[in-house]
Design a protein around this motif. Structure first.
Motif, PDB file in Angstrom:
ATOM      1  N   VAL A  51       0.802  -1.224   0.000  1.00 22.15           N
ATOM      2  CA  VAL A  51       0.000   0.000   0.000  1.00 22.15           C
ATOM      3  C   VAL A  51       0.836   1.276   0.000  1.00 22.15           C
ATOM      4  O   VAL A  51       0.286   2.374  -0.075  1.00 22.15           O
ATOM      5  CB  VAL A  51      -0.955   0.007   1.214  1.00 22.15           C
ATOM      6  N   ALA A  52       2.156   1.169   0.095  1.00 21.75           N
ATOM      7  CA  ALA A  52       2.991   2.375   0.086  1.00 21.75           C
ATOM      8  C   ALA A  52       3.204   2.863  -1.344  1.00 21.75           C
ATOM      9  O   ALA A  52       3.094   2.099  -2.314  1.00 21.75           O
ATOM     10  CB  ALA A  52       4.340   2.098   0.738  1.00 21.75           C
ATOM     11  N   GLU A  53       3.507   4.152  -1.480  1.00 21.78           N
ATOM     12  CA  GLU A  53       3.806   4.714  -2.796  1.00 21.78           C
ATOM     13  C   GLU A  53       5.140   4.171  -3.297  1.00 21.78           C
ATOM     14  O   GLU A  53       6.144   4.192  -2.566  1.00 21.78           O
ATOM     15  CB  GLU A  53       3.867   6.240  -2.716  1.00 21.78           C
ATOM     16  N   VAL A  54       5.172   3.685  -4.520  1.00 24.07           N
ATOM     17  CA  VAL A  54       6.383   3.114  -5.113  1.00 24.07           C
ATOM     18  C   VAL A  54       6.823   4.001  -6.275  1.00 24.07           C
ATOM     19  O   VAL A  54       6.025   4.341  -7.152  1.00 24.07           O
ATOM     20  CB  VAL A  54       6.133   1.675  -5.611  1.00 24.07           C
ATOM     21  N   ARG A  55       8.100   4.365  -6.251  1.00 21.07           N
ATOM     22  CA  ARG A  55       8.677   5.156  -7.342  1.00 21.07           C
ATOM     23  C   ARG A  55       9.569   4.231  -8.170  1.00 21.07           C
ATOM     24  O   ARG A  55      10.459   3.589  -7.633  1.00 21.07           O
ATOM     25  CB  ARG A  55       9.490   6.325  -6.776  1.00 21.07           C
ATOM     26  N   GLU A  56       9.295   4.193  -9.458  1.00 21.59           N
ATOM     27  CA  GLU A  56      10.039   3.304 -10.341  1.00 21.59           C
ATOM     28  C   GLU A  56      11.054   4.108 -11.140  1.00 21.59           C
ATOM     29  O   GLU A  56      10.746   5.173 -11.663  1.00 21.59           O
ATOM     30  CB  GLU A  56       9.081   2.587 -11.287  1.00 21.59           C
ATOM     31  N   GLY A  57      12.270   3.628 -11.211  1.00 23.74           N
ATOM     32  CA  GLY A  57      13.317   4.304 -11.970  1.00 23.74           C
ATOM     33  C   GLY A  57      14.208   3.305 -12.662  1.00 23.74           C
ATOM     34  O   GLY A  57      13.915   2.100 -12.710  1.00 23.74           O
ATOM     35  N   HIS A  58      15.309   3.805 -13.229  1.00 27.33           N
ATOM     36  CA  HIS A  58      16.228   2.935 -13.963  1.00 27.33           C
ATOM     37  C   HIS A  58      17.654   3.270 -13.610  1.00 27.33           C
ATOM     38  O   HIS A  58      18.000   4.426 -13.359  1.00 27.33           O
ATOM     39  CB  HIS A  58      16.031   3.083 -15.477  1.00 27.33           C
ATOM     40  N   GLU A  59      18.472   2.239 -13.554  1.00 27.04           N
ATOM     41  CA  GLU A  59      19.905   2.410 -13.392  1.00 27.04           C
ATOM     42  C   GLU A  59      20.494   2.658 -14.777  1.00 27.04           C
ATOM     43  O   GLU A  59      20.430   1.793 -15.655  1.00 27.04           O
ATOM     44  CB  GLU A  59      20.543   1.159 -12.782  1.00 27.04           C
ATOM     45  N   VAL A  60      21.040   3.849 -15.000  1.00 26.07           N
ATOM     46  CA  VAL A  60      21.636   4.153 -16.305  1.00 26.07           C
ATOM     47  C   VAL A  60      23.069   3.650 -16.317  1.00 26.07           C
ATOM     48  O   VAL A  60      23.889   4.076 -15.501  1.00 26.07           O
ATOM     49  CB  VAL A  60      21.607   5.672 -16.586  1.00 26.07           C
ATOM     50  N   PRO A  61      23.400   2.699 -17.216  1.00 25.40           N
ATOM     51  CA  PRO A  61      24.774   2.179 -17.239  1.00 25.40           C
ATOM     52  C   PRO A  61      25.770   3.250 -17.633  1.00 25.40           C
ATOM     53  O   PRO A  61      25.485   4.102 -18.459  1.00 25.40           O
ATOM     54  CB  PRO A  61      24.706   1.056 -18.291  1.00 25.40           C
ATOM     55  N   ARG A  62      26.913   3.200 -16.979  1.00 28.69           N
ATOM     56  CA  ARG A  62      27.968   4.154 -17.308  1.00 28.69           C
ATOM     57  C   ARG A  62      28.659   3.753 -18.608  1.00 28.69           C
ATOM     58  O   ARG A  62      28.965   2.595 -18.830  1.00 28.69           O
ATOM     59  CB  ARG A  62      29.009   4.213 -16.178  1.00 28.69           C
ATOM     60  N   VAL A  63      28.939   4.734 -19.462  1.00 24.59           N
ATOM     61  CA  VAL A  63      29.623   4.492 -20.739  1.00 24.59           C
ATOM     62  C   VAL A  63      31.066   4.930 -20.600  1.00 24.59           C
ATOM     63  O   VAL A  63      31.338   6.068 -20.228  1.00 24.59           O
ATOM     64  CB  VAL A  63      28.945   5.268 -21.887  1.00 24.59           C
TER      65      VAL A  63
END
Length: 646
Positions: free
Chosen positions: A120-132
């Motif tokens: 029931v908690a608010e979930v924030r979805e993101g992404h790990e951007v790979p380092r180039v």
């Protein structure tokens, strides 16, 4: 299995251009869940979760707000394996504890009765951007880069420089190899995760027994926390005065390192020994003739904590909870330590002496919270020993525990004591669970909290979770006779008689005269039809208890009746009735003999009296094999319903 259909999360559904292949991560409150690396962190610090528990949390977080049925979670996490619903219950409980969720306020995971769970908690979805990693640029124009043919001669100055460079390189290589060799010899190896603090010994006339126990208890309290430190009850056996082999003691305790101390006058000398090879990792001395024992202990504890951190262990900073153990010179603290010494003996006489010392400690300092917690523990265990009615001990125990919590809300012990009161005397098993969970959030390494919680879960029939908790307690205090005994007890209640016999015999190998283990072994033999062996073990247990334990007498009468000795059983029954006129005899003791004699209607009357009396062992009525012969009797279900499971 049928469940509510749940659409699988698409990691790329919210990703913009350029990051569609980046691993998804989830954030909620202060937590960050990284599925690709199977990592849960809170404010940058890793939160450990077993594999199945991690999978359950991930499944819930992937679908915030959605009801996931029990069947869906079992199918998706266990992959169709034949597992019981209790496995899911254990995993959910483990996740809740890792997320510090209050049992009264389910702010993250909501239980939907008889159906499943919802995040029931608010979930924030993101992404790990790979380092180039970009290739390094060359400042000079390409035209200035000149390649020499392989046959081109190297200028003479370069040759002379190489001739000077090789000896330097060789010496550097040898020095590095030497350093690596020393490091491999002296390396700490695996981080120190478990530590035993041996009882501080003393040079002649340097300190009394109470002072030495106080010093040891203070060091244990200071270093306990995320680092597992064996409790005082586990190391008291090394306080006999004889010289202790630190490595042998460490191996026996199953720890990575041992901290040994010697008090010489006002100077405390400490030595940290690695168990796997006996290497002294650190040693130091603390104190002068101008400083008190409390100051010396505080310096030594802080220095030892700092050294353990350097070696890879994690130890907590000083807090109000363990600062209380830095009162070595206080009369209240000295009385408290002596009380804990007798409490750890786990005998009726020891518990009564412990309660007396805790009361004296409170008189010396009415604001000393640990003394109230110790008093609550003493009352709670006296009730469990069937030496007085559960209702009688209840009021005093509850008052002492609540006083401790009011004085110091950070203490885990009084919450565990309240849990024991709710469990053994109130028979409010869910209420007990709330208090045990609170205790373990305050101190996840409190062995007694895990131990008592396991008993509560077993009485509710939640055996996989109960076994998990009792094994956690055993890991924290592997040489505890009572914890080892109750490993066998939980197995007995779950009808695993082979496992129960095995683990009880392990305890009796450590101490053949440990009364409770001998009693439990007799119960296993009674349940498996080995009545002759049961009579022998129960007689031995009764002799070890001083021939005055009515519960053991009741079990013995039951075993004698089943073994064919009706006369012996009737004699036990008559003795229990006669004694009940002048002393407390729990009615369940008579019920047990009557069950063995086959007088079931009379046994049901005695069991009804046991419910009114709140005989502590009746809390296991739903699962105890001892009562199997009367389960189908009219009225037994009504007796069971008096034990709250909701």
């Amino acid at each position: 299995m049928i469940g509510v259909p749940v659409q699988e999360a698409n990691p790329n559904s919210k990703a913009g251009a350029g990051v569609s292949s980046a691993p998804v991560v989830y954030e909620f409150e202060s937590f960050r869940l990284d599925p690709a690396n199977r990592l849960l962190t809170s404010e940058g610090k890793e939160v450990l979760l077993p594999g199945r528990a991690f999978d359950v949390l991930l499944r819930l977080v992937e679908h915030p707000g959605a009801l996931l049925t029990k069947d869906d979670l079992l199918e998706s996490v266990w992959g169709g394996s034949m597992v019981e619903e209790s496995n899911l219950t254990v995993a959910i409980s483990t996740v809740r504890r890792a997320l510090n969720e209050d049992p009264h306020e389910r702010r993250l995971i909501q239980t939907v009765a008889r159906r499943g769970y919802r995040f029931v908690a608010e979930v924030r979805e993101g992404h790990e951007v790979p380092r180039v990693v970009r290739p390094a640029t060359v400042d000079a124009p390409v035209a200035e880069v000149v390649s020499l043919p392989a046959s081109a001669a190297v200028p003479a100055p370069a040759k002379r420089w190489q001739m000077r460079f090789w000896p330097v390189l060789l010496v550097g290589f040898l020095l590095c190899a030497l350093a690596v060799g020393f490091w491999f010899f002296l390396r700490p190896g695996e981080p120190i995760r478990a530590l035993a603090v041996l009882p501080v010994s003393a040079v002649k006339n340097s300190g009394g027994e109470v002072e030495l126990l106080g010093l040891t208890d203070g060091l244990v309290s200071r270093l306990s926390g995320e680092l597992v430190v064996r409790p005082m009850s586990s190391v008291l056996k090394y306080s006999s005065g004889a010289e202790v082999d630190a490595v042998a003691a460490g191996k026996e305790q199953g720890v990575d390192a041992v901290l040994a101390g010697v008090l010489d006058g006002s100077t405390l000398r400490l030595r940290l020994v690695r168990v796997r090879d006996g290497l002294t990792l650190w040693k130091d001395s603390f104190g002068t003739e101008h400083e008190g024992l409390a100051e010396v202990q505080q310096q030594a504890g802080n220095a030892a904590a700092k050294e353990l951190q350097r070696l890879g262990a994690v130890t907590p900073a000083p807090s109000a909870a363990n600062a209380a153990a830095q009162r070595v010179n206080d009369p209240a603290y000295q009385l408290y330590v002596r009380g804990r010494y007798f409490w750890n003996r786990r005998t009726e006489d020891g518990l009564r002496k412990a309660a007396d010392y805790f009361r004296q400690s409170i008189q010396a300092d009415p604001n000393y919270a640990p003394a109230y917690a110790g008093l609550a523990d003493s009352y709670a265990l006296l009730a469990s020993f069937s030496v007085e009615p559960g209702r009688t001990a209840n009021a005093d125990a509850r008052s002492a525990a609540l006083s401790a919590i009011q004085l110091d809300p950070t203490l885990a012990e009084p919450h565990a004591s309240l849990g024991m009161i709710e469990f053994f005397t109130d028979w409010n098993l869910p209420g007990a669970e709330v208090e045990f969970e609170r205790a373990l959030r305050l101190n996840p390494n409190y062995a007694t909290g895990h131990h008592w919680y396991a008993l509560d879960l077993a009485a509710m029939g939640r055996f996989p979770q109960s076994l998990y908790e009792i094994h956690q307690a055993q890991k924290l205090d592997p040489l505890s006779l009572i914890i080892g005994t109750n490993v066998g007890w939980v197995e007995y209640l779950s009808r695993d008689y082979v496992g129960a016999r095995r683990d009880l015999e392990k305890v009796l190998e450590l101490d053949p005269n440990f009364t409770r283990a001998r009693t439990r072994l007799g119960m296993v033999e009674l349940a498996t039809g080995d009545y002759k062996a049961a009579v022998g073990d129960l007689k031995q247990a009764l002799a070890l208890s001083g021939d005055s334990d009515p519960w053991v007498e009741g079990l013995l009468g039951d075993a004698e009746a089943r073994a064919g000795d009706k006369v012996g059983a009737e004699k036990v029954l008559a003795e229990l009735k006669a004694r009940s006129v002048t002393a407390y005899v729990p009615p369940i003791s008579r019920a047990l003999v009557l069950i063995g004699l086959g007088r079931r209607s009379e046994a049901m009357v005695a069991l009804a009296a046991s419910v009114e009396d709140h005989s502590t062992s009746m809390v296991y009525a739903r699962v105890d094999p001892t009562l199997d012969d009367v389960r189908k009797e009219a009225g037994f279900g009504a007796l069971e319903s008096r034990i709250s499971l909701k």
